[in-house]
Scaffold this motif. Structure first.
Motif, mmCIF file in Angstrom:
data_model
loop_
_atom_site.group_PDB
_atom_site.id
_atom_site.type_symbol
_atom_site.label_atom_id
_atom_site.label_comp_id
_atom_site.label_asym_id
_atom_site.label_seq_id
_atom_site.Cartn_x
_atom_site.Cartn_y
_atom_site.Cartn_z
ATOM 1 N N ASP A 28 -73.138 37.303 -31.113
ATOM 2 C CA ASP A 28 -72.022 36.473 -30.655
ATOM 3 C C ASP A 28 -71.179 37.213 -29.617
ATOM 4 O O ASP A 28 -70.637 36.599 -28.683
ATOM 5 C CB ASP A 28 -71.166 35.994 -31.829
ATOM 6 C CG ASP A 28 -70.596 37.124 -32.669
ATOM 7 O OD1 ASP A 28 -71.063 38.275 -32.533
ATOM 8 O OD2 ASP A 28 -69.694 36.857 -33.493
ATOM 9 N N HIS A 31 -73.029 36.920 -26.353
ATOM 10 C CA HIS A 31 -72.815 35.584 -25.792
ATOM 11 C C HIS A 31 -71.480 35.512 -25.056
ATOM 12 O O HIS A 31 -71.415 34.995 -23.921
ATOM 13 C CB HIS A 31 -72.857 34.554 -26.921
ATOM 14 C CG HIS A 31 -72.595 33.146 -26.481
ATOM 15 N ND1 HIS A 31 -73.517 32.387 -25.787
ATOM 16 C CD2 HIS A 31 -71.482 32.360 -26.612
ATOM 17 C CE1 HIS A 31 -73.004 31.203 -25.521
ATOM 18 N NE2 HIS A 31 -71.773 31.161 -26.009
ATOM 19 N N GLU A 32 -70.426 36.038 -25.667
ATOM 20 C CA GLU A 32 -69.115 35.985 -25.029
ATOM 21 C C GLU A 32 -69.047 36.918 -23.819
ATOM 22 O O GLU A 32 -68.353 36.624 -22.837
ATOM 23 C CB GLU A 32 -68.021 36.342 -26.039
ATOM 24 C CG GLU A 32 -67.845 35.324 -27.159
ATOM 25 C CD GLU A 32 -67.410 33.951 -26.648
ATOM 26 O OE1 GLU A 32 -67.046 33.806 -25.461
ATOM 27 O OE2 GLU A 32 -67.447 32.994 -27.431
ATOM 28 N N ASN A 34 -71.511 37.502 -21.769
ATOM 29 C CA ASN A 34 -72.152 36.747 -20.686
ATOM 30 C C ASN A 34 -71.227 35.668 -20.137
ATOM 31 O O ASN A 34 -71.174 35.431 -18.917
ATOM 32 C CB ASN A 34 -73.464 36.136 -21.180
ATOM 33 C CG ASN A 34 -74.538 37.174 -21.413
ATOM 34 O OD1 ASN A 34 -74.538 38.226 -20.768
ATOM 35 N ND2 ASN A 34 -75.450 36.910 -22.334
ATOM 36 N N ASN A 35 -70.494 34.989 -21.028
ATOM 37 C CA ASN A 35 -69.537 33.975 -20.573
ATOM 38 C C ASN A 35 -68.437 34.602 -19.718
ATOM 39 O O ASN A 35 -68.068 34.075 -18.658
ATOM 40 C CB ASN A 35 -68.913 33.261 -21.767
ATOM 41 C CG ASN A 35 -69.876 32.315 -22.455
ATOM 42 O OD1 ASN A 35 -70.877 31.889 -21.871
ATOM 43 N ND2 ASN A 35 -69.593 31.969 -23.698
ATOM 44 N N ALA A 36 -67.902 35.729 -20.199
ATOM 45 C CA ALA A 36 -66.829 36.394 -19.463
ATOM 46 C C ALA A 36 -67.322 36.919 -18.125
ATOM 47 O O ALA A 36 -66.615 36.844 -17.101
ATOM 48 C CB ALA A 36 -66.257 37.544 -20.297
ATOM 49 N N LYS A 37 -68.534 37.444 -18.095
ATOM 50 C CA LYS A 37 -69.103 37.946 -16.839
ATOM 51 C C LYS A 37 -69.226 36.819 -15.815
ATOM 52 O O LYS A 37 -68.872 37.000 -14.640
ATOM 53 C CB LYS A 37 -70.463 38.569 -17.098
ATOM 54 C CG LYS A 37 -71.152 39.098 -15.855
ATOM 55 C CD LYS A 37 -72.540 39.640 -16.162
ATOM 56 C CE LYS A 37 -73.260 40.066 -14.890
ATOM 57 N NZ LYS A 37 -74.645 40.531 -15.154
ATOM 58 N N GLN A 38 -69.711 35.664 -16.250
ATOM 59 C CA GLN A 38 -69.853 34.543 -15.330
ATOM 60 C C GLN A 38 -68.501 34.081 -14.791
ATOM 61 O O GLN A 38 -68.376 33.725 -13.613
ATOM 62 C CB GLN A 38 -70.586 33.389 -16.022
ATOM 63 C CG GLN A 38 -72.030 33.691 -16.367
ATOM 64 C CD GLN A 38 -72.827 34.163 -15.160
ATOM 65 O OE1 GLN A 38 -72.777 33.543 -14.083
ATOM 66 N NE2 GLN A 38 -73.555 35.259 -15.326
ATOM 67 N N LEU A 39 -67.478 34.095 -15.652
ATOM 68 C CA LEU A 39 -66.147 33.704 -15.199
ATOM 69 C C LEU A 39 -65.618 34.692 -14.165
ATOM 70 O O LEU A 39 -65.051 34.289 -13.137
ATOM 71 C CB LEU A 39 -65.195 33.635 -16.397
ATOM 72 C CG LEU A 39 -63.736 33.305 -16.072
ATOM 73 C CD1 LEU A 39 -63.627 31.933 -15.401
ATOM 74 C CD2 LEU A 39 -62.886 33.357 -17.339
ATOM 75 N N PHE A 116 -62.986 35.704 -27.215
ATOM 76 C CA PHE A 116 -63.259 35.731 -25.779
ATOM 77 C C PHE A 116 -62.228 36.566 -25.023
ATOM 78 O O PHE A 116 -62.573 37.294 -24.077
ATOM 79 C CB PHE A 116 -63.284 34.309 -25.215
ATOM 80 C CG PHE A 116 -63.536 34.267 -23.737
ATOM 81 C CD1 PHE A 116 -64.833 34.370 -23.233
ATOM 82 C CD2 PHE A 116 -62.483 34.134 -22.845
ATOM 83 C CE1 PHE A 116 -65.071 34.349 -21.860
ATOM 84 C CE2 PHE A 116 -62.713 34.109 -21.471
ATOM 85 C CZ PHE A 116 -64.012 34.215 -20.992
#
Length: 228
Positions: A28, A31-32, A34-39, A116
């Protein structure tokens, strides 16, 4: 069969040698991350057209983080509180951008839910300092920090998790004076810092996720300390 009483029977089942399988990288958290990197990439592209697959090269405007609230746990967290005092003092004398408080929740909720805001903050830090609780060794914070792509500094562990080496994939500090000196050194030596951060990230993502741990548990050579 019967349940194994670890305290009574562990010598029988480990051939008289302790074994070490440290905390791993939680899925998990990955996953977060990767989300933070994309942002971060999305925000950066809007200003300077940044695009990179290397997480260590993300914009990291903040210098040092130690995610702890001073005085939060006097029974088991006095060492962590002292680390906060050291980093806060270092910041005042050198005008560093720091984070010395917890983001998210402590306790079972915090350890069982990926936050996050906490993850995104790690991706903004050049250096993340971790240390263990008093009278305890091992924690998720080490792996979380390494997976963020920051350079990680830790107090000694016996042993360090598999494949991690001091001054190669993380940095071990043995005193408060050494912690301060190494923070300032690596903040001013970007190439060295990024090299260590990159190797630390690569090692934990390859060898310290759940699939790799299961493979090592089942097929590892457990006549050795860590099943390698």
């Amino acid at each position: 069969g019967r349940l194994i009483d670890f305290k009574r029977d562990y010598m029988k089942h480990t051939e008289n040698h302790p074994r070490a399988l440290k905390y791993g990288v939680r899925s998990d958290i990955v996953h977060e991350i990767n989300n933070a990197k994309q942002l971060i990439l999305f925000e950066s592209n809007a200003t300077n057209n940044l695009a990179t697959d290397d997480i260590t090269l993300l914009p990291r405007p903040n210098d040092v983080a130690h995610f702890w609230n001073e005085g939060a746990d006097e029974q088991n967290g006095s060492f962590r509180s002292e680390i906060n005092r050291v980093i806060n003092g270092l910041s005042k004398n050198n005008s560093l951008a720091i984070q010395t408080s917890i983001l998210g929740s402590r306790g079972p909720f915090g350890r069982n839910n990926a936050n996050f805001v906490y993850v995104a903050k790690m991706l903004r830090m050049k250096i993340v300092v971790v240390c263990q609780r008093d009278f305890w060794e091992g924690h998720y914070r080490l792996m979380e920090a390494l997976a963020s792509g920051a350079m990680v500094m830790t107090d000694p562990m016996h042993p360090l998790p598999a494949y991690l080496e001091d001054e190669e994939s993380l940095v071990v500090y043995h005193s408060m004076a050494e912690l301060k000196d190494k923070i300032m050194y690596y903040l001013s030596h970007t190439k060295d810092r990024l090299k260590i951060a990159r190797l630390g990230y690569e090692i934990v993502m390859e060898y310290h996720q759940s699939a790799a741990y299961m493979e090592r548990l089942i097929f590892g050579n457990w006549s050795t300390l860590d099943g390698l």
